[in-house]
Design an enzyme around this catalytic site. Structure first.
Site, PDB file in Angstrom:
ATOM      1  N   HIS A  61       0.839  -1.413  -0.017  1.00 18.05           N
ATOM      2  CA  HIS A  61      -0.032   0.113  -0.139  1.00 18.05           C
ATOM      3  C   HIS A  61       1.065   1.322   0.119  1.00 18.05           C
ATOM      4  CE1 HIS A  61      -3.860  -1.886   1.866  1.00 18.05           C
ATOM      5  NE2 HIS A  61      -3.442  -2.650   1.051  1.00 18.05           N
ATOM      6  N   GLU A  63       0.911   3.878   1.758  1.00 18.32           N
ATOM      7  CA  GLU A  63       1.408   4.205   2.916  1.00 18.32           C
ATOM      8  C   GLU A  63       2.516   3.350   3.588  1.00 18.32           C
ATOM      9  OE1 GLU A  63      -3.249   4.246   3.716  1.00 18.32           O
ATOM     10  OE2 GLU A  63      -1.874   3.501   2.166  1.00 18.32           O
ATOM     11  N   CYS A  91      -6.230   1.909   5.835  1.00 15.47           N
ATOM     12  CA  CYS A  91      -6.759   0.590   6.189  1.00 15.47           C
ATOM     13  C   CYS A  91      -6.378   0.314   7.761  1.00 15.47           C
ATOM     14  CB  CYS A  91      -6.639  -0.342   5.207  1.00 15.47           C
ATOM     15  SG  CYS A  91      -4.704  -1.144   5.227  1.00 15.47           S
ATOM     16  N   CYS A  94      -2.459  -0.600   7.386  1.00 18.20           N
ATOM     17  CA  CYS A  94      -1.406   0.714   7.426  1.00 18.20           C
ATOM     18  C   CYS A  94      -1.745   1.461   8.780  1.00 18.20           C
ATOM     19  CB  CYS A  94      -1.983   1.611   6.071  1.00 18.20           C
ATOM     20  SG  CYS A  94      -1.653   0.904   4.778  1.00 18.20           S
TER      21      CYS A  94
END
Length: 175
Positions: A61, A63, A91, A94
């Site tokens: 992801h 992040e 999410c 993260c």
């Protein structure tokens, strides 16, 4: 209160623009268009976009990639004096990493009421029993962030037709 940090909302606008540029790169790579930048002392120390499909890595992801870059740039796993700008609410995975690196602040664009972990479904960034809590600023350039996500999912649905599912790891109905 001279010791309180001054938060310049224009800077939030600027740095979210940088995250949006990263999200556009994700879109061009046919990834869910989420971008992130980490800022320390008014300077960007990391930039990343979702690369789950290209890297075949569910943890890639924006992040997560940005945090790893920032740790290398700072020379420490603790990012206590950094701010993360990300185009969509983090999410749970993260958010967990954000707490562990002890980010001072998280600024995000589009909320995720079905899977967000910064106030959407839950708030891991300020969970009372965890060892760290982050300041959260929501809704910076939200319309632009949401529009990019919506455009991506409309395009993916038309491309995939009746295959079913998005295959992107983010529920398309959220946007």
């Amino acid at each position: 209160m001279p010791d309180e940090p001054i938060i310049d909302l224009q800077s939030d606008h600027y740095f979210m623009g940088e995250a949006l540029r990263q999200a556009t790169r994700a879109y061009q790579a046919e990834e869910v268009p989420i971008g992130a930048v980490v800022v320390r002392g008014g300077r960007i120390v990391a930039r990343a976009f979702n690369q789950v499909e290209v890297l075949k890595d569910a943890t890639a992801h924006a992040e997560m990639l940005a945090l790893t870059q920032a740790e290398a740039a700072v020379g420490d796993w603790r990012l206590t004096d950094c701010t993360l700008y990300v185009t969509k609410e983090p999410c749970p995975m993260c958010a967990g990493a954000i707490v562990h690196v002890r980010l001072a602040r998280v600024v995000f664009g589009a909320s995720d009421p079905k899977a967000g972990a910064a106030g959407g479904v839950m708030n891991l960034l300020q969970f009372p029993s965890l060892n760290h809590r982050c300041e959260i600023t929501r809704g910076v350039r939200e319309a632009e962030c949401r529009s990019l996500l919506q455009s991506f999912f409309v395009e993916q649905r038309s491309r995939r037709g009746s295959e079913g599912g998005t295959g992107t790891g983010v529920a398309a109905s959220n946007f």
